[in-house]
Write a protein that holds these residues in place. Structure first.
Motif, PDB file in Angstrom:
ATOM      1  N   GLU A  50      -7.685 -33.405 -19.199  1.00  0.00           N
ATOM      2  CA  GLU A  50      -8.444 -32.798 -18.221  1.00  0.00           C
ATOM      3  C   GLU A  50      -9.596 -33.746 -17.735  1.00  0.00           C
ATOM      4  OE1 GLU A  50     -10.104 -30.066 -15.428  1.00  0.00           O
ATOM      5  OE2 GLU A  50      -8.057 -29.905 -16.740  1.00  0.00           O
ATOM      6  N   ARG A  51     -10.023 -34.725 -18.384  1.00  0.00           N
ATOM      7  CA  ARG A  51     -10.862 -35.966 -18.043  1.00  0.00           C
ATOM      8  C   ARG A  51     -10.199 -36.739 -17.329  1.00  0.00           C
ATOM      9  NH1 ARG A  51     -11.789 -40.750 -18.871  1.00  0.00           N
ATOM     10  NH2 ARG A  51     -10.244 -41.094 -20.116  1.00  0.00           N
ATOM     11  N   GLU A  52      -8.954 -37.058 -17.683  1.00  0.00           N
ATOM     12  CA  GLU A  52      -8.116 -37.829 -16.760  1.00  0.00           C
ATOM     13  C   GLU A  52      -7.765 -37.490 -15.389  1.00  0.00           C
ATOM     14  OE1 GLU A  52      -4.663 -38.786 -19.486  1.00  0.00           O
ATOM     15  OE2 GLU A  52      -5.913 -40.298 -20.761  1.00  0.00           O
ATOM     16  N   ALA A  53      -7.346 -36.082 -15.437  1.00  0.00           N
ATOM     17  CA  ALA A  53      -7.072 -35.389 -14.079  1.00  0.00           C
ATOM     18  C   ALA A  53      -8.519 -35.429 -13.300  1.00  0.00           C
ATOM     19  CB  ALA A  53      -6.501 -33.961 -14.378  1.00  0.00           C
ATOM     20  N   MET A  99     -11.377 -40.431  -8.136  1.00  0.00           N
ATOM     21  CA  MET A  99     -10.945 -41.915  -7.426  1.00  0.00           C
ATOM     22  C   MET A  99     -10.218 -41.778  -6.336  1.00  0.00           C
ATOM     23  SD  MET A  99     -11.613 -44.520  -9.246  1.00  0.00           S
ATOM     24  CE  MET A  99     -13.204 -43.547  -9.470  1.00  0.00           C
ATOM     25  N   GLY A 100      -9.703 -40.573  -6.083  1.00  0.00           N
ATOM     26  CA  GLY A 100      -9.017 -40.233  -4.693  1.00  0.00           C
ATOM     27  C   GLY A 100     -10.060 -39.824  -3.528  1.00  0.00           C
ATOM     28  N   LEU A 101     -10.883 -39.094  -4.025  1.00  0.00           N
ATOM     29  CA  LEU A 101     -12.219 -38.680  -3.446  1.00  0.00           C
ATOM     30  C   LEU A 101     -13.040 -40.036  -2.919  1.00  0.00           C
ATOM     31  CD1 LEU A 101     -13.649 -35.625  -5.108  1.00  0.00           C
ATOM     32  CD2 LEU A 101     -12.385 -35.655  -2.749  1.00  0.00           C
ATOM     33  N   SER A 134     -14.710 -44.034   1.189  1.00  0.00           N
ATOM     34  CA  SER A 134     -14.681 -45.213   1.543  1.00  0.00           C
ATOM     35  C   SER A 134     -13.900 -45.361   3.109  1.00  0.00           C
ATOM     36  CB  SER A 134     -13.819 -46.254   0.390  1.00  0.00           C
ATOM     37  OG  SER A 134     -14.847 -46.150  -0.698  1.00  0.00           O
ATOM     38  N   THR A 135     -12.816 -44.819   3.308  1.00  0.00           N
ATOM     39  CA  THR A 135     -12.179 -44.780   4.261  1.00  0.00           C
ATOM     40  C   THR A 135     -13.015 -44.314   5.472  1.00  0.00           C
ATOM     41  OG1 THR A 135     -10.100 -44.649   3.018  1.00  0.00           O
ATOM     42  CG2 THR A 135     -10.024 -44.342   5.412  1.00  0.00           C
TER      43      THR A 135
END
Length: 120
Positions: free
Chosen positions: A58-61, A67-69, A74-75
């Motif tokens: 769950e932590r990895e997900a 990271m996606g957010l 950043s974009t």
């Protein structure tokens, strides 16, 4: 940070009594899990290890989603910076036109006169 190879499931189970919960101000003795034979203790350790693996997944997900957010943020941040720069350039161009009494039609005729004609 140093990482220890000692896993908490390899430690001996502490004895917990109702008195350990007295600081909460209520009787929580019904929450105390009585220690059973070693088989139950091993089952509890296996369950705890299983829960640890689930929490790690769950932590990895959640980390991947974070990271996606961050990438999207950043974009968007860079896009906003580019739009602000563009707006600044447009405002400077409009100020220059106003200072030099240049009308929109004047710029079009200047642009058209600098293009090569088809007859050339």
């Amino acid at each position: 940070m140093a990482r220890f190879d000692l896993h908490w499931t390899s430690l001996p189970a502490p004895r917990v009594t109702g008195e350990a919960f007295e600081w909460l101000g209520e009787d929580l003795a019904h929450l105390v899990v009585p220690l059973q034979p070693a088989v139950s203790l091993e089952r509890m350790r296996a369950w705890a290890a299983h829960m640890e693996r689930l929490l790690e997944r769950e932590r990895e997900a959640v980390w991947a989603e974070l990271m996606g957010l961050h990438l999207r943020y950043s974009t968007l941040q860079r896009s906003i910076e580019m739009l602000c720069d563009y707006q600044k350039d447009v405002m400077q161009a409009l100020e220059w036109q106003e200072e030099n009494n240049v009308q929109e039609g004047d710029l079009l005729s200047l642009h058209n006169s600098s293009l090569p004609s088809d007859n050339d």
